[in-house]
Design an enzyme around this catalytic site. Sequence first.
Site, PDB file in Angstrom:
ATOM      1  N   THR A 188       0.754  -1.277  -0.002  1.00 20.11           N
ATOM      2  CA  THR A 188       0.026   0.043   0.024  1.00 20.11           C
ATOM      3  C   THR A 188       0.784   1.210  -0.175  1.00 20.11           C
ATOM      4  O   THR A 188       2.046   1.262   0.705  1.00 20.11           O
ATOM      5  CB  THR A 188      -0.893  -0.276   1.273  1.00 20.11           C
ATOM      6  OG1 THR A 188      -1.859  -1.163   1.130  1.00 20.11           O
ATOM      7  CG2 THR A 188      -1.577   1.171   1.500  1.00 20.11           C
ATOM      8  N   ARG A 216     -14.440  -7.217  -0.062  1.00 20.35           N
ATOM      9  CA  ARG A 216     -13.700  -6.829   1.231  1.00 20.35           C
ATOM     10  C   ARG A 216     -13.077  -5.274   1.369  1.00 20.35           C
ATOM     11  O   ARG A 216     -12.375  -4.933   0.193  1.00 20.35           O
ATOM     12  CB  ARG A 216     -12.469  -7.864   1.375  1.00 20.35           C
ATOM     13  CG  ARG A 216     -11.863  -7.669   2.747  1.00 20.35           C
ATOM     14  CD  ARG A 216     -10.302  -6.897   2.303  1.00 20.35           C
ATOM     15  NE  ARG A 216      -9.436  -6.813   3.604  1.00 20.35           N
ATOM     16  CZ  ARG A 216      -8.596  -6.071   3.593  1.00 20.35           C
ATOM     17  NH1 ARG A 216      -8.009  -5.309   2.442  1.00 20.35           N
ATOM     18  NH2 ARG A 216      -7.466  -6.058   4.510  1.00 20.35           N
ATOM     19  N   GLY A 218     -10.461  -2.822   3.220  1.00 20.50           N
ATOM     20  CA  GLY A 218      -9.313  -2.686   4.647  1.00 20.50           C
ATOM     21  C   GLY A 218      -9.254  -1.479   5.277  1.00 20.50           C
ATOM     22  O   GLY A 218     -10.387  -0.531   4.998  1.00 20.50           O
ATOM     23  N   ASP A 219      -8.442  -1.193   5.836  1.00 16.11           N
ATOM     24  CA  ASP A 219      -8.261   0.165   6.693  1.00 16.11           C
ATOM     25  C   ASP A 219      -8.244   1.434   5.625  1.00 16.11           C
ATOM     26  O   ASP A 219      -8.182   2.558   6.148  1.00 16.11           O
ATOM     27  CB  ASP A 219      -7.101   0.014   7.729  1.00 16.11           C
ATOM     28  CG  ASP A 219      -5.776  -0.205   7.076  1.00 16.11           C
ATOM     29  OD1 ASP A 219      -5.590  -1.202   6.181  1.00 16.11           O
ATOM     30  OD2 ASP A 219      -4.776   0.597   7.327  1.00 16.11           O
ATOM     31  N   THR A 239       0.064   1.528   6.775  1.00 18.90           N
ATOM     32  CA  THR A 239       0.117   0.265   5.779  1.00 18.90           C
ATOM     33  C   THR A 239       0.264  -0.907   6.776  1.00 18.90           C
ATOM     34  O   THR A 239       1.001  -1.044   7.600  1.00 18.90           O
ATOM     35  CB  THR A 239       1.233   0.283   5.007  1.00 18.90           C
ATOM     36  OG1 THR A 239       1.391  -0.939   4.222  1.00 18.90           O
ATOM     37  CG2 THR A 239       2.490   0.639   5.527  1.00 18.90           C
ATOM     38  N   GLY A 240      -0.662  -2.091   6.487  1.00 15.17           N
ATOM     39  CA  GLY A 240      -0.463  -3.192   7.446  1.00 15.17           C
ATOM     40  C   GLY A 240      -1.626  -3.997   7.118  1.00 15.17           C
ATOM     41  O   GLY A 240      -2.642  -3.753   6.073  1.00 15.17           O
ATOM     42  N   GLY A 242      -4.985  -4.732   7.284  1.00 16.86           N
ATOM     43  CA  GLY A 242      -5.939  -3.785   7.596  1.00 16.86           C
ATOM     44  C   GLY A 242      -7.180  -4.143   8.690  1.00 16.86           C
ATOM     45  O   GLY A 242      -7.393  -3.299   9.357  1.00 16.86           O
TER      46      GLY A 242
HETATM   47  N1  ASP Z   1      -3.878  -2.103   4.863  1.00 16.71           N
HETATM   48  C1  ASP Z   1      -3.901  -2.464   3.506  1.00 16.71           C
HETATM   49  C2  ASP Z   1      -5.017  -3.374   3.504  1.00 16.71           C
HETATM   50  O1  ASP Z   1      -5.506  -4.057   4.466  1.00 16.71           O
HETATM   51  C3  ASP Z   1      -2.910  -3.459   3.075  1.00 16.71           C
HETATM   52  C4  ASP Z   1      -1.486  -2.829   3.075  1.00 16.71           C
HETATM   53  O2  ASP Z   1      -1.203  -2.058   3.725  1.00 16.71           O
HETATM   54  O3  ASP Z   1      -1.062  -3.297   1.965  1.00 16.71           O
HETATM   55  O4  ASP Z   1      -6.036  -3.291   2.506  1.00 16.71           O
END
Ligand code: ASP
Length: 322
Positions: A188, A216, A218-219, A239-240, A242
């Site tokens: 991300t 789906r 994410g965050d 980023t992480g 989510g």
């Molecule tokens: N945070 C993002 C998600 O869960 C993924 C990412 O940070 O790469 O969609």
Amino acid sequence: MSFVTLDMIKKYAIAIHGGAGTILRVNMNNEIEQKYKTALNESIMAGENILINSGLAIDAVEASIRSLENNPLFNAGKGSVFSYEGEHEMDASIMNGKDLMAGAVAGVKNVKNPITLAKSVMQYSNHVFIAGQGAEVFAKQLNIEMAPNEYFFEQMRYNQLIQAKSNNRVDLDHVDNKFENSEKKFGTVGAVALDIFGNLAAGTSTGGMTNKKHGRIGDTPIIGAGTYANNQTCAVSCTGHGEFFIRSVVAYDISCLIEYKGFSLKEACNLVVKDKLIKIGGEGGLIALDAKGNIELSFNSEGMYRASKIANENVYIGIYKD
Ligand code: ASP
């Protein structure tokens, strides 16, 4: 006509990320490392070019993120991962710290730069968050650039989908088992900026997770979880994994610790990333910036693609844990 007086001129600052994860020196070769560094530098320059010319933080954030969205190395825009159905459903959000205005889109297909669509939701709709088809209709009404499916096709991403499906797993951006320390990355992208007028802004954009279920989210597009900005406290982009970042309301938590507990930016980031997230198993990181120009590039994974620049200082670029 408005004038910029000398006492209004403050330092500008910008920071970006291109995802966190198991990014280890032993698994990287020089050529790929150089490609990432060049991409991060280009993104910083795109944002700085706006800030140095007295532009606004929100525009710098958009410019830096567009640069990363256009680069297939990252899991956003062109390089977005595949969902279970073999599609690209992208999420993005942006927030302006001056007036707490925000815009977000989720599950959009064929939008070349989702961050620009998120900014348009903020600027030209009465809403904050528009999902799926509705967001695509809105994009077309505003003549926002669309791209065909082929534009988003990257063989490497398709291979990741096949691998994730064969392991019956929803993968982060990338899991590569050919390495001894199986590589796992979230790709991300995000940016935070402070302009010379003291305004903060934050934005984040993603393709989500490989093999994710249709719909789906994410965050990344959730204001307060993946993105938050308030001139009184800070600007944050995450980023992480989510699901953990949503449950921890990470970006707003950092802001709250500053606002209600008087924490410094560093203290707030340390508590949330290195303690609270770890306790619930949330791997990842974030970039944060406060109105004084303090920058934190914080992660609890092996590495995070990151870069920052403060006016009149050199660019910092980092990939691994230092
Ligand atoms: N945070 C993002 C998600 O869960 C993924 C990412 O940070 O790469 O969609």
